[in-house]
Write a protein that holds these residues in place. Sequence first.
Motif, PDB file in Angstrom:
ATOM      1  N   ILE A  15       1.707 -10.132  22.867  1.00  0.00           N
ATOM      2  CA  ILE A  15       2.167 -10.724  24.121  1.00  0.00           C
ATOM      3  C   ILE A  15       3.681 -10.806  24.039  1.00  0.00           C
ATOM      4  O   ILE A  15       4.231 -11.399  23.116  1.00  0.00           O
ATOM      5  N   GLU A  16       4.359 -10.189  24.998  1.00  0.00           N
ATOM      6  CA  GLU A  16       5.811 -10.120  24.978  1.00  0.00           C
ATOM      7  C   GLU A  16       6.412 -11.073  26.015  1.00  0.00           C
ATOM      8  O   GLU A  16       5.765 -11.414  27.013  1.00  0.00           O
ATOM      9  N   ASP A  17       7.651 -11.467  25.772  1.00  0.00           N
ATOM     10  CA  ASP A  17       8.362 -12.238  26.769  1.00  0.00           C
ATOM     11  C   ASP A  17       8.503 -11.395  28.037  1.00  0.00           C
ATOM     12  O   ASP A  17       8.900 -10.222  27.983  1.00  0.00           O
ATOM     13  N   ARG A  18       8.177 -11.981  29.170  1.00  0.00           N
ATOM     14  CA  ARG A  18       8.110 -11.223  30.419  1.00  0.00           C
ATOM     15  C   ARG A  18       9.449 -10.598  30.793  1.00  0.00           C
ATOM     16  O   ARG A  18       9.522  -9.412  31.134  1.00  0.00           O
ATOM     17  N   LEU A  19      10.514 -11.365  30.727  1.00  0.00           N
ATOM     18  CA  LEU A  19      11.822 -10.842  31.111  1.00  0.00           C
ATOM     19  C   LEU A  19      12.301  -9.783  30.125  1.00  0.00           C
ATOM     20  O   LEU A  19      12.866  -8.760  30.524  1.00  0.00           O
ATOM     21  N   ALA A  20      12.060 -10.005  28.841  1.00  0.00           N
ATOM     22  CA  ALA A  20      12.477  -9.033  27.827  1.00  0.00           C
ATOM     23  C   ALA A  20      11.712  -7.720  27.984  1.00  0.00           C
ATOM     24  O   ALA A  20      12.283  -6.637  27.839  1.00  0.00           O
ATOM     25  N   ALA A  21      10.423  -7.818  28.274  1.00  0.00           N
ATOM     26  CA  ALA A  21       9.617  -6.611  28.463  1.00  0.00           C
ATOM     27  C   ALA A  21      10.100  -5.828  29.680  1.00  0.00           C
ATOM     28  O   ALA A  21      10.227  -4.597  29.638  1.00  0.00           O
ATOM     29  N   ASP A  22      10.377  -6.532  30.766  1.00  0.00           N
ATOM     30  CA  ASP A  22      10.877  -5.857  31.970  1.00  0.00           C
ATOM     31  C   ASP A  22      12.205  -5.165  31.690  1.00  0.00           C
ATOM     32  O   ASP A  22      12.443  -4.044  32.164  1.00  0.00           O
ATOM     33  N   GLN A  23      13.069  -5.807  30.917  1.00  0.00           N
ATOM     34  CA  GLN A  23      14.356  -5.218  30.594  1.00  0.00           C
ATOM     35  C   GLN A  23      14.202  -3.982  29.728  1.00  0.00           C
ATOM     36  O   GLN A  23      14.868  -2.961  29.948  1.00  0.00           O
ATOM     37  N   LEU A  24      13.315  -4.042  28.741  1.00  0.00           N
ATOM     38  CA  LEU A  24      13.063  -2.882  27.886  1.00  0.00           C
ATOM     39  C   LEU A  24      12.612  -1.687  28.710  1.00  0.00           C
ATOM     40  O   LEU A  24      13.103  -0.572  28.551  1.00  0.00           O
ATOM     41  N   LEU A  25      11.659  -1.921  29.591  1.00  0.00           N
ATOM     42  CA  LEU A  25      11.118  -0.839  30.398  1.00  0.00           C
ATOM     43  C   LEU A  25      12.156  -0.300  31.368  1.00  0.00           C
ATOM     44  O   LEU A  25      12.285   0.913  31.563  1.00  0.00           O
ATOM     45  N   ALA A  26      12.932  -1.186  31.965  1.00  0.00           N
ATOM     46  CA  ALA A  26      13.935  -0.749  32.935  1.00  0.00           C
ATOM     47  C   ALA A  26      15.064   0.022  32.268  1.00  0.00           C
ATOM     48  O   ALA A  26      15.610   0.964  32.846  1.00  0.00           O
ATOM     49  N   ASP A  27      15.428  -0.364  31.037  1.00  0.00           N
ATOM     50  CA  ASP A  27      16.552   0.268  30.351  1.00  0.00           C
ATOM     51  C   ASP A  27      16.241   1.666  29.838  1.00  0.00           C
ATOM     52  O   ASP A  27      17.117   2.523  29.811  1.00  0.00           O
ATOM     53  N   VAL A  28      14.976   1.896  29.417  1.00  0.00           N
ATOM     54  CA  VAL A  28      14.721   3.158  28.724  1.00  0.00           C
ATOM     55  C   VAL A  28      13.932   4.174  29.512  1.00  0.00           C
ATOM     56  O   VAL A  28      13.914   5.321  29.159  1.00  0.00           O
ATOM     57  N   ALA A  29      13.260   3.789  30.522  1.00  0.00           N
ATOM     58  CA  ALA A  29      12.285   4.718  31.084  1.00  0.00           C
ATOM     59  C   ALA A  29      12.196   4.627  32.588  1.00  0.00           C
ATOM     60  O   ALA A  29      12.523   3.611  33.192  1.00  0.00           O
ATOM     61  N   ASP A  30      11.764   5.717  33.167  1.00  0.00           N
ATOM     62  CA  ASP A  30      11.356   5.709  34.559  1.00  0.00           C
ATOM     63  C   ASP A  30       9.960   5.121  34.590  1.00  0.00           C
ATOM     64  O   ASP A  30       9.069   5.606  33.900  1.00  0.00           O
ATOM     65  N   VAL A  31       9.753   4.114  35.351  1.00  0.00           N
ATOM     66  CA  VAL A  31       8.503   3.372  35.311  1.00  0.00           C
ATOM     67  C   VAL A  31       7.718   3.552  36.602  1.00  0.00           C
ATOM     68  O   VAL A  31       8.242   3.383  37.697  1.00  0.00           O
ATOM     69  N   THR A  32       6.463   3.903  36.456  1.00  0.00           N
ATOM     70  CA  THR A  32       5.540   3.930  37.585  1.00  0.00           C
ATOM     71  C   THR A  32       4.507   2.851  37.324  1.00  0.00           C
ATOM     72  O   THR A  32       3.784   2.892  36.337  1.00  0.00           O
TER      73      THR A  32
END
Length: 306
Positions: free
Chosen positions: A237-254
């Motif tokens: 279980i990850e911190d919600r804001l940290a997870a969103d930042q990780l995904l937004a920083d590295v990848a195109d997300v669908t």
Amino acid sequence: MPPLTTATPGHQGAQHDQRVHVDIESPRRDAVADYLLDGSLNTAVDRDFADRLLAEHPQLPRVARSVATWDRSAAETMLDRGLRHVLLLGTGGLPLWAHSSTLTDLHDAGARIVVIEHDPITRGLHDCIDRGAAAGRGHVLCLPADHHRDLAATPAVADLLASGAPLGILATGLLRPAGIRLAAILTLLEGAPSGSLAAITQLTAHGADDLDDADASDPAASPLAARFATAGIPIAIEDRLAADQLLADVADVTTHPLTPATLDQDAPGTVVRTVLVGCRPLRTASTALRPGGEQPRDIHGRGNRR
């Protein structure tokens, strides 16, 4: 059983498997997930734990079924995009061999599959229940979850990464072990050939950093995480804001159309997200710097070092 194909090598034995201790008198993560999906591959210990869990989180079976549907949908999307090399980071309670399942879809498409199980009992089921059918689907290994930082060096996985063919990574288990962090999955994706994709199911909660050490007395910890940690089977279980930042920083997300579901009765609760991610194209020399001259960051948010 479908015929063997040249794209799906026979099972290569357990020479790269590692010994993983199993306490059969304690609940098992995969068996709890199986129970949530109305399966029968569980014991009284698993059911007792799951029933106590459901008293606090009655939405879990519905969410588990939705995530199982997402698992198969993600695999179908990968196949539709031409991916034929697939790495599964645990089947975790999902059907190993059924008339309609993710594994049968991948096999029928002639995919080259490597399955990394975390539970040796689940690993054994690939051979026992399927009566050897796993030999026709790919290479099945058993590695403890805390060894995934070295996963790229595992020979079967290294072969996939070195093949040059786009790789599909399925990290879609609802109860993914805590040792398999989101950053580790994204690092694996970053090292995969161009065009690779990762399908991820991620439980998130506010203030959930390092919830693999969750304490039920910590008000910031997810009650769901605390339950599993206390049972000795911590989940990721990850911190919600940290997870969103990780995904937004590295990848195109669908984002998959599965509506984020709150699993805890109390706010802010634990929320499950499902995403399909692909690495951004490499930047050209003229666009390597961010606006204002800031150095681009790696997937962990660190500036590049010279």
